[in-house]
Design a protein around this motif. Structure first.
Motif, PDB file in Angstrom:
ATOM      1  N   ASP A  10       0.834  -1.211   0.000  1.00  0.00           N
ATOM      2  CA  ASP A  10       0.000   0.000   0.000  1.00  0.00           C
ATOM      3  C   ASP A  10       0.861   1.250   0.000  1.00  0.00           C
ATOM      4  OD1 ASP A  10      -2.229   1.855   0.523  1.00  0.00           O
ATOM      5  OD2 ASP A  10      -1.395   1.915   2.541  1.00  0.00           O
ATOM      6  N   ALA A  11       1.912   1.275   0.822  1.00  0.00           N
ATOM      7  CA  ALA A  11       2.777   2.451   0.901  1.00  0.00           C
ATOM      8  C   ALA A  11       3.512   2.697  -0.409  1.00  0.00           C
ATOM      9  CB  ALA A  11       3.776   2.286   2.045  1.00  0.00           C
ATOM     10  N   ALA A  12       3.844   1.623  -1.109  1.00  0.00           N
ATOM     11  CA  ALA A  12       4.609   1.765  -2.350  1.00  0.00           C
ATOM     12  C   ALA A  12       3.750   2.232  -3.519  1.00  0.00           C
ATOM     13  CB  ALA A  12       5.281   0.436  -2.693  1.00  0.00           C
ATOM     14  N   ALA A  85      -5.075   2.642   3.268  1.00  0.00           N
ATOM     15  CA  ALA A  85      -5.062   3.923   2.556  1.00  0.00           C
ATOM     16  C   ALA A  85      -3.953   4.857   3.009  1.00  0.00           C
ATOM     17  CB  ALA A  85      -6.412   4.621   2.725  1.00  0.00           C
ATOM     18  N   GLN A  86      -2.807   4.333   3.437  1.00  0.00           N
ATOM     19  CA  GLN A  86      -1.738   5.206   3.909  1.00  0.00           C
ATOM     20  C   GLN A  86      -1.209   6.115   2.794  1.00  0.00           C
ATOM     21  OE1 GLN A  86      -0.444   5.929   6.795  1.00  0.00           O
ATOM     22  NE2 GLN A  86       1.421   7.010   6.205  1.00  0.00           N
ATOM     23  N   ARG A  87      -0.836   5.532   1.682  1.00  0.00           N
ATOM     24  CA  ARG A  87      -0.249   6.324   0.598  1.00  0.00           C
ATOM     25  C   ARG A  87      -1.237   7.362   0.059  1.00  0.00           C
ATOM     26  NH1 ARG A  87       3.861   5.510  -3.235  1.00  0.00           N
ATOM     27  NH2 ARG A  87       3.968   7.368  -4.537  1.00  0.00           N
ATOM     28  N   SER A  88      -2.473   6.936  -0.193  1.00  0.00           N
ATOM     29  CA  SER A  88      -3.451   7.872  -0.739  1.00  0.00           C
ATOM     30  C   SER A  88      -3.788   8.963   0.269  1.00  0.00           C
ATOM     31  CB  SER A  88      -4.717   7.133  -1.171  1.00  0.00           C
ATOM     32  OG  SER A  88      -5.333   6.484  -0.083  1.00  0.00           O
ATOM     33  N   LEU A  89      -3.852   8.615   1.557  1.00  0.00           N
ATOM     34  CA  LEU A  89      -4.117   9.621   2.588  1.00  0.00           C
ATOM     35  C   LEU A  89      -3.011  10.662   2.614  1.00  0.00           C
ATOM     36  CD1 LEU A  89      -5.533  10.793   5.087  1.00  0.00           C
ATOM     37  CD2 LEU A  89      -4.343   9.070   6.467  1.00  0.00           C
TER      38      LEU A  89
END
Length: 295
Positions: A10-12, A85-89
């Motif tokens: 997710d982070a990538a 949703a870490q990256r999108s957040l």
């Protein structure tokens, strides 16, 4: 180890726009399921609301169990990464800072994409507060809580959490149509977020643990939500900014109390950037906890 892979994937990659431009996102499908129950079952009673939550929850658990029987961890990792949703957040919050540096109207347009309050009359500090509050609350709802329930219950736990959280956002509000029908989804969402919200506050606080935990507890209890106040209070202390306070929803002014009222109120893009950095530091601590669990 599966949770570690989910967090890293997710982070990538975040939310690949090319994919979701062609296919409906799972969250969109959940939203359609909630809307269906609203259309078919909503007679403005709590009993029908409980039935709706049971149908949605049961369907989510059965789907999760079906996906878990697929060979290998690929389905678990992919679905898990899609629903975190870490990256999108972080990208959406950072976009508010970038827009606000251009102009206040651009900042208003950017923050309107991530908050539900009225934005037309916001000044620079109000835009910054809204973005930082959204960062804190959605770190809990969109990252820590899904990871927590995935760690406890695999895909059934994750899908259960996500569909209940979606239902709360759509029918859990106290409107005449949903006052009774949305009661069950709102209360179940509160229950499912009880531990993750406090864990989120702890993760945020641990990015700069210079005291203030008792004050975080005190501020969290002032919040209108039993859970959202925890990560918000922690973010306010870490950044030394005042959050919450008066705002407007649908043209109606709400005089909410300040969280960390002695913090700085004249804030802007720099504080939004600091909140984004805090999100990634808290995520890194969460990843460390996932590694410890794996080994």
């Amino acid at each position: 180890m599966t949770l570690v892979l989910v967090l890293l994937l997710d982070a990538a990659f975040g939310e690949p726009r090319a994919l979701w431009d062609r296919y409906p996102h799972p969250a969109v499908l959940m939203g359609r399921a909630v809307a269906w129950t609203d259309r078919r079952l909503n007679d403005r009673t709590r009993a029908r609301g409980v039935l709706a939550v049971l149908l949605l929850s049961g369907g989510a658990i059965l789907l999760g169990l079906a996906l878990q029987v697929l060979p290998g961890p690929i389905a678990e990792v992919l679905v898990g990464a899609i629903l975190l949703a870490q990256r999108s957040l972080a990208d959406h919050v950072r976009a508010v800072a970038q827009a606000l540096r251009l102009s206040i109207p651009e900042g208003r347009r950017a923050v309107a994409m991530i908050v539900g309050r009225d934005t037309a009359a916001m000044d620079e500090p109000a835009i910054a507060r809204a973005a930082i509050e959204s960062a804190a609350e959605n770190f809990s709802d969109g990252v820590v809580a899904p990871a927590f329930w995935f760690a406890l219950g695999g895909l059934p736990g994750l899908l259960l959490y996500k569909v209940v959280n979606t239902a709360d956002s759509m029918i859990g509000h106290r409107t005449p149509r949903h006052e009774a029908f949305g009661w069950a989804s709102a209360r179940l969402d509160d229950l499912l977020n009880l531990i993750p919200a406090r864990l989120s506050a702890l993760l945020i606080w641990l990015t700069r643990p210079h005291g203030g935990w008792r004050e975080i507890i005190s501020d969290a209890r002032l919040h209108r939500s039993p859970n959202a106040g925890w990560p918000e209070a922690a973010m306010a202390r870490v950044l030394n900014v005042a959050l919450s306070g008066p705002r407007s929803y649908h043209g109606e002014s709400r005089d909410y109390p300040w969280v960390h009222p002695h913090g700085r109120k004249a804030i802007g893009p720099a504080e939004i950037d600091a909140a984004t950095c805090t999100l990634w530091r808290a995520w890194a601590i969460l990843l460390g906890l996932a590694l410890l669990l794996a080994f």
